[in-house]
Enzyme design. Structure first.
Site, short mmCIF file in Angstrom:
data_model
loop_
_atom_site.label_atom_id
_atom_site.label_comp_id
_atom_site.label_asym_id
_atom_site.label_seq_id
_atom_site.Cartn_x
_atom_site.Cartn_y
_atom_site.Cartn_z
N GLY A 1 0.83 -1.20 0.00
CA GLY A 1 0.00 0.00 0.00
C GLY A 1 0.86 1.25 0.00
O GLY A 1 1.92 1.30 -0.64
N GLY B 1 4.29 0.24 1.80
CA GLY B 1 4.93 -0.84 1.07
C GLY B 1 5.28 -0.45 -0.36
O GLY B 1 6.35 -0.83 -0.87
N LYS C 1 2.14 4.51 20.17
CA LYS C 1 3.49 5.04 19.96
C LYS C 1 4.14 5.40 21.29
O LYS C 1 5.34 5.15 21.50
CB LYS C 1 3.43 6.25 19.05
#
Length: 621
Positions: free
Chosen positions: A306, A309, A489
């Protein structure tokens, strides 16, 4: 998962006071004085000078490869001065255009013309760095007072404003300087001769006492003879050689004036290729020949093609000497598309992936499955993994890291936090050199944009639609707005900072009621942001929260806007270090992934030479 150890979370009174203030009542947020900012790149106080010649910057497409090299040293904690030559044959074309008008062009006019090649290359490299989210400043030699004296077309650098250089390096982690020219006392431009960017680099490296001066070439060092011209035998590369040998052997490779300057200053420089872990050292008293290095392209399997990637595939395809993509896992071959890729590359069957012969797997899939299943399988087989999947690493990072260690594999995941901002690396360096008291961060570009628009009077849903239209938000932005994305995160960062999981993590996102309440509390000079914080308390507990906060004008995170992220790391000593960068988007995330891949590849070369470093198998604590 890691268990909480109270002994890991003890601190001195200064650190605890700061921690308590960070985790105190929600509004207004505490003020982190900008004067306390550290270098912004961790605990190192060193400068690396990198020079990129025309043989490396053959086309504009090669600028991204130069960015990879700059980012390598930046994320390792160094400030970087990048000196650039004109792209490709630009200088020759400019010279030819001048000689079309005059067989003997006026020297000052010709110097101004030829310098435009370096200026354009420097500006384009600045644009390329900004695209991936690295804060950089393009600096004309006049700005730093680079004084050059001699004949107009072949001068020597004789002075530079060191104080101005140091000031700029304190403000920006990367400076981009066009090589090849300087200015005389009358502010007239002088060239430094053919190959003058080498001289610019060595001169600036000496001026700032740089840790390294690295001349990036299209070969991986200085050889006994030109490898391209050698017939019937393979010349050997020098690991180190003296000035006289460099002058005799490397004239076409390194500007002789640069070598003479090194000799006068008794300094050294390195000759290396892009991404290389080894180099030839020029200026050493002893001459040594290097081992022959056989390092075929690293075979990479992509999981997902996507936004991230697809970006990774494009960069890997541009680095054929380093990488070869052997497969790409997709949901549907019919819907999968990669520029220049054959459909044979795409795989939809998980079982078929196990038959592919790969060295590293890149996980660019969303969500926990099938990532958990696939990453676990590959690590169990001793195959390295580079992940951009923050959901996976937040939930299972320690377990997967332990699995990697047991099977002598490596798990890297810099792309999961902060995009191109090297947050994990900076936290790890600071934690290794002293106790960390707290973390305070803005980790969602989507929320930045939405909050700015809401503060301007736009309704939440309308602000979200604008963010989606501009590419600052995904079609489903619920993870960002709920605060869950920031919480993941923050959890990853806290592990590296404190060596344990948070005892408590509260999450407040951006919802209509909470947003209206905060907007009603606005005071002049403050900015509303979704803030993630983690800190040690006097009780020994590690607590963290994600919530909306008004932060004052003198807070270190105030300038952060749009898709930029920032992390303020407060140490027990009272020093605060800030690291920032684009936290989202194809190219910032791709840059972090590629950096992990290049780092792993360099370590594989070390393995060939028996220099595998203990503790390099995992990025986790």
């Amino acid at each position: 998962m890691f268990q909480h150890d109270p002994s890991v979370c003890e601190g001195n009174s200064t650190a605890l006071a700061l921690a308590d203030s960070l985790l105190g009542p929600a509004s207004p947020a505490p003020s982190l004085d900008k004067r306390l900012i550290g270098a912004g790149v961790g605990v190192r106080d060193s400068v690396v000078v990198l020079k990129f010649g025309s043989s490396v910057l053959r086309t504009r497409g090669d600028l991204s490869s130069a960015v990879h090299e700059i980012y390598r040293w930046y994320r390792d904690g160094h400030r970087v001065i990048a000196v650039v030559s004109a792209i490709g044959d630009t200088t020759d074309l400019l010279l030819a255009s001048a000689r079309d008008l005059s067989s003997e062009p006026e020297p000052y006019a010709l110097a101004e013309l030829l310098a435009t090649g370096e200026r354009a290359a420097a500006a384009l490299l600045g644009v390329a760095l900004d695209r991936v989210g690295v804060r950089a400043r393009v600096v004309d030699p006049r700005t730093i007072g680079l004084l050059a004296l001699g004949t107009v077309l072949d001068s020597e650098p004789v002075g530079v404003n060191r104080e101005q250089l140091q000031t700029l390096l304190a403000q920006y982690p990367v400076l981009v300087v066009p090589g090849f020219f300087g200015y005389d006392e009358k502010k007239r431009l002088h060239l430094l001769g053919r190959g003058g960017s080498d001289l610019t680099a060595t001169f600036l490296a000496s001026a700032v006492s740089a840790t390294r001066c690295r001349l990036i070439k299209d070969v991986d060092g200085v050889y006994q003879s030109d490898p391209a011209a050698s017939v019937g035998y393979q010349p050997r590369r020098f690991s180190s050689l003296g000035y006289e040998q460099a002058l005799a052997l490397a004239g076409p490779l390194i500007q002789p004036k640069a070598v003479h300057f090194l000799q006068r200053q008794q300094r050294t420089a390195e000759v290396a290729a892009l991404g290389a872990t080894y180099e030839s050292h020029v200026g050493f008293s002893t001459t040594t020949l290097a081992e022959t290095v056989t390092n075929p392209p690293t075979r990479v399997l992509l999981l997902g093609v996507g936004t991230v990637g697809g970006g990774v595939y494009r960069r890997l395809s541009a680095l054929p000497a380093h990488f070869r993509v052997v497969g790409a896992f997709v949901r549907s071959v019919a819907r999968a598309s990669l520029e220049g890729a054959s459909k044979v590359l795409f795989k939809t069957d998980e079982a078929a992936l196990q038959d592919l012969d790969c060295d590293i797997v890149v996980d660019a899939l969303p969500g926990l499955e099938p990532s958990t299943r696939l990453v676990t399988s590959f690590l169990s087989r001793g195959i390295h993994v580079v992940s951009a999947n923050k959901a996976l690493i937040a939930q299972s990072g320690p377990i997967l890291s332990l699995l990697a260690s047991r099977h002598e594999a490596s798990l890297r995941y810099s792309a999961t936090v902060g995009g191109s901002a090297p947050m994990i690396e900076t936290v790890r360096r600071l934690a290794a050199n002293g106790e960390i008291a707290s973390l305070t961060a803005i980790l969602s570009g989507t929320c930045n944009y939405v909050l700015e628009r809401c503060d301007a009077g736009v309704r939440l849903l309308e602000a979200l639609r604008e963010a989606q239209t501009l590419g600052y938000a995904e079609a489903d932005a619920s993870e960002d707005l709920s605060g869950r994305d920031t919480a993941r995160k923050l959890r990853i960062l806290a592990r590296h900072a404190f060596g344990c999981e948070a005892d408590a993590l509260s999450v407040e996102g951006i919802e209509d009621d909470a947003l209206e309440r905060h907007l009603s509390e606005v005071s002049d000079g403050q900015t509303l942001r979704l803030i993630g914080s983690a800190a040690k308390l006097r009780s020994g507990r590690l607590e963290a929260h994600v919530r909306l906060e008004w932060i004052s004008a003198d807070h270190v995170l105030v300038p952060i806007a749009a898709e930029w992220n920032a992390l303020a790391i407060a140490q027990a000593s009272g020093e605060i270090t800030v690291v920032s960068g684009r936290g989202a988007g194809r190219w910032p995330t791709t840059e972090a992934v590629i950096s992990d891949l290049l780092e792993l590849r360099r370590e594989r070369v070390d393995v060939v030479h028996g220099r595998w470093k203990a503790g390099a198998a995992s990025q986790d604590v």
